[in-house]
Write an enzyme that holds these catalytic residues in place. Structure first.
Site, short mmCIF file in Angstrom:
data_model
loop_
_atom_site.label_atom_id
_atom_site.label_comp_id
_atom_site.label_asym_id
_atom_site.label_seq_id
_atom_site.Cartn_x
_atom_site.Cartn_y
_atom_site.Cartn_z
CB VAL A 1 -0.92 0.05 1.25
CG1 VAL A 1 -1.86 1.24 1.15
CG2 VAL A 1 -1.68 -1.24 1.42
CG HIS A 2 2.88 2.83 -3.22
ND1 HIS A 2 2.45 1.69 -3.85
CD2 HIS A 2 3.13 3.74 -4.21
CE1 HIS A 2 2.47 1.88 -5.15
NE2 HIS A 2 2.86 3.11 -5.40
NE ARG A 3 -2.46 4.85 -7.17
CZ ARG A 3 -1.87 5.48 -8.18
NH1 ARG A 3 -0.73 5.04 -8.64
NH2 ARG A 3 -2.42 6.54 -8.72
N PRO A 4 -1.11 7.72 -2.73
CG PRO A 4 -0.10 9.73 -3.38
CD PRO A 4 -0.23 8.28 -3.78
CG ASP B 1 -1.67 1.16 -3.38
OD1 ASP B 1 -0.54 0.71 -3.58
OD2 ASP B 1 -1.94 1.95 -2.45
#
Length: 375
Positions: free
Chosen positions: A207-210, A283
């Site tokens: 999980v890393h997307r803004p 993501d």
């Protein structure tokens, strides 16, 4: 900042996915390739290790860009690239994908009338809330050669009025990246053993997307579903430093307890786990491509995707919340037979020769026979 070598191809990048996807192209170009790293993602734990693990030669680094707002990243990188290209014009500039680094490289090439090659052209999510969508559309408008990964990507470009003479369907370089960086069976088993994991017996999540990390409600919903899943099967979560900071700021650190949280993984390490995961939850755009090469099911936690090719067989698009849990359990229910079916399918992203095709195109663009190591 050092000058570019004469008669070089400038490979402008700034993030770990770009490093991964351009490694084989850089290798094939040999001494003709000069990597310019904007520092959009740079720290020793992440990009530094990727450079070493992938065997990429030491880049020219730009300064003052990492961690800054989008407009500042683009403008600061553009100013430095413009000075670099003025002092020593490259034969061509290559950018990949839809990052701020790629847009800065495209603008700098255009400003100095240097031929621009866009690798992974024509991806479209049709979601104007994504900064990446704006970046990729702008880059495609500036590019002199558009390397579309799939026929659908080519169709997107044609629908926008881009001349067919500028477009080549090359495949996606991710295919050769996965084949080239996937550890052998013995090393994969060692990676699993170090984490106490069994083949086909765990979920791998990223999980890393803004849109997920900057919204505490979305982040809580994702972690809550992963924790519920961890009651049934181990869930491994390599944690990006930015995501960890958001988790702590939102007061959600307690939700990490039931998960097997690891440091960020090198690319080979990640592929080793992905190859034997019963399911992935992510993501990431790159993971959507990688699972089609590895033959693994994926739940994509996003509002939209620019890679619909993966959705046909390998991936399911969901938002954060209960639908994530439902889709994950459906993916796990595929079992060994379902994973075997996926493993037998051909990736929609090509045959693993994309980098060679792009090198050939670079030879034509630069019109300098004999310059390239592999052209």
């Amino acid at each position: 900042m050092s000058a570019l070598p004469p008669r070089s191809i400038a490979i402008v990048l700034g993030t770990r996915p770009e490093l991964v996807k351009l490694t084989e192209l850089i290798r094939l170009l040999g001494p003709a390739a000069h990597v310019v790293h904007t520092g959009q993602h740079y720290d020793e734990e992440l990009s530094g290790r990727f450079l070493t693990d992938l065997g990429i030669p030491e880049p020219t680094y730009l300064t003052g860009i990492g961690g800054r707002p989008r407009a500042v990243q683009i403008s600061a990188a553009l100013a430095q690239l413009d000075a670099l290209f003025l002092a020593s014009p490259p034969l061509a500039v290559v950018v990949q994908g839809d990052t701020n680094a790629a847009l800065a490289g495209a603008l700098a090439a255009n400003a100095r009338s240097v031929p621009l090659v866009h690798v992974e052209a024509g991806l479209r999510s049709h979601d104007r809330n994504m900064p990446e969508e704006h970046n990729r559309v702008l880059i495609d408008r500036l590019a002199d050669v558009l390397c579309a990964a799939t026929p659908d990507n080519r169709a997107n470009l044609l629908a926008e009025g881009i001349s067919p003479e500028l477009i080549e369907v090359t495949g996606n370089t991710v295919v050769e990246a996965v084949h080239g960086q996937l550890p052998d069976a013995v090393e994969r088993a060692a990676h699993l053993g170090r984490l106490g994991l069994a083949e086909d017996g765990f979920v791998l999540a990223t999980v890393h997307r803004p849109e997920n990390t900057d919204d505490p409600v979305a982040l809580r919903a994702i972690l809550t579903e992963l924790v519920a899943l961890a009651d049934e099967v181990p869930v491994v979560l390599p944690l990006h430093p930015r995501t960890r900071a958001r988790v702590e700021a939102a007061g959600l650190a307690s939700l990490l307890g039931p998960l097997r949280v690891t440091r960020p993984l090198g690319y080979g390490e990640f592929l080793a786990l992905a190859r034997h995961a019963a399911l992935l939850v992510s993501d990431s755009g790159g993971v959507q491509e990688e699972v089609t090469v590895l033959g693994r099911p994926l739940v994509v936690v996003r509002n939209s995707t620019e890679r619909p090719e993966a959705m046909a067989d390998f991936a399911t698009l969901v938002g954060p919340g209960p639908e994530l849990g439902r889709a994950a359990r459906e993916g796990l229910a595929l079992g060994a037979a379902g994973r075997a079916r996926l493993g037998a399918l051909r990736s929609p992203f090509g045959d693993g020769l994309a980098s060679r095709r792009i090198v050939e195109l670079l030879g034509v663009v630069a019109s300098r026979p004999g310059v390239y190591a592999a052209a």
